[in-house]
Design an enzyme around this catalytic site. Sequence first.
Site, PDB file in Angstrom:
ATOM      1  CG  HIS A  56      -2.037   0.958   1.167  1.00 27.49           C
ATOM      2  ND1 HIS A  56      -3.287   0.676   1.645  1.00 27.49           N
ATOM      3  CD2 HIS A  56      -2.114   2.222   0.671  1.00 27.49           C
ATOM      4  CE1 HIS A  56      -4.088   1.715   1.457  1.00 27.49           C
ATOM      5  NE2 HIS A  56      -3.381   2.676   0.870  1.00 27.49           N
ATOM      6  CG  HIS A 228      -5.996   2.236   4.961  1.00 29.65           C
ATOM      7  ND1 HIS A 228      -7.361   2.147   5.006  1.00 29.65           N
ATOM      8  CD2 HIS A 228      -5.728   3.038   3.905  1.00 29.65           C
ATOM      9  CE1 HIS A 228      -7.902   2.848   4.038  1.00 29.65           C
ATOM     10  NE2 HIS A 228      -6.926   3.392   3.346  1.00 29.65           N
ATOM     11  CG  ASN A 274      -9.628   8.919   5.608  1.00 25.29           C
ATOM     12  OD1 ASN A 274     -10.139   8.386   6.586  1.00 25.29           O
ATOM     13  ND2 ASN A 274     -10.290   9.144   4.485  1.00 25.29           N
ATOM     14  CG  ASP A 301      -2.238   4.759   3.488  1.00 28.53           C
ATOM     15  OD1 ASP A 301      -2.075   5.032   2.271  1.00 28.53           O
ATOM     16  OD2 ASP A 301      -3.203   5.185   4.156  1.00 28.53           O
TER      17      ASP A 301
END
Length: 433
Positions: A56, A228, A274, A301
């Site tokens: 990610h 996530h 987020n 992320d």
Amino acid sequence: MSAITVIRNARHWRTGEPFALAFAAGRVIALEQAGAGAQAIDANGAVLAPGLVDVHVHLREPGQSARETIATGTRAAAAGGFTDVLCMPNTDPVLDTPMSVEWVRARAAAVGHARVHPIAAVSVGQKGERLAPLAGLAAAGAIAFSDDGRPVRSAALMRRALEEATALGRPVIAHEEDLDLAAGGVAHEGPMALKLGLPGIPPEAETVMVRRDIELAAATGGRLHLAHLSAAGSFEALRDAHRRGLAVSGEVCPHHFVLTDEALDDYSTSAKMNPPLRSEADRAAAVAAIADGTVDCLCTDHAPHTAEDKRQTFDRAPFGIVGLETALALTITYLVRPGHVTLARAIALWTESPRRLFGLPEATLEPGSPADLVLFDPDAVWTVEPERFFSKGRATPFAGWRLAGRVLATVCGGRVTHADEALAASPALQGSR
């Protein structure tokens, strides 16, 4: 570098036993094949493991090169010990055509310091209205499909995506967020958001979408990967999916198993992401889910932004922090050292598990395996200095933190892509930093 390189005086990542390894022409070879003239790297007791995989990552190219490029993002990946990264499609233009996927692959082959596996969009333009041409995207090299950064709001569209992706042998990666429940929030809904006067994002905004998509995966037999995860209810939903034998997996980022929304107390935009940093109960649930095997792999992320973007007020600054260059150290410091998982299990969450989940070639330390390697000292303590990152992004909530676990060298396909100062004097590593 000579045709054959030997790493001596290492410790095996799984057993901790003394270990030596030789590689040549991009492959691990039998040690006895090395001969007397091979270049040598003295590991001085550091741990040798297969190269890490991050499933990610936002590389921002094409179209957002002020934030990151494939060159700088993969250089940061190499510094973090990664040999493979999966990049998200929310670029400009969105990766929703075969040509755009092919462009990323070609660009990565030309300038990358790690292998890049493009994830293509689920919907055209990531607008959630029309399904992207999944078959053509897969044929162009897309490893998975996701509208990450945005949820697939339509259950009907998500169902179709799961059906088509399954036929293509690809997973759908879901950014789970009910936008009506999130309602413009910028921080976890709780006492800290109330104290700071920030609109909140309740954990249910994630969990209800997780539950919806698990049921769609059950109905279609589709392969679903939950991106996530951050909320206690989401981990319980994933645990339930595993109990049911569904083809559902999930990932967690270091910032969600290390931090809570208490990190927002000074309105630091370097802690705005987020899904948001959540409560201590959610953080503890993330650690428990990692420890009991509910979580299938770890990820960063990695989402770089310009300094100017992040200097805005908290409510206006974009979501996202960088993570490639701190991921391994955070894992060692906050999962391994406290005893939540063994070092071998932690490394497996960054290596074996993501390779299995996304169908990447196996990488081991055995002869014949690709020479995808990371050498690291789990006991070396260092200070996080964002100004020294290779990424263009500098936003990290860990600036100034002292962490254990330092990457000393990364080898991708037999090419040294990163060497720490502690090893850079070795002739085999010259010019790799």
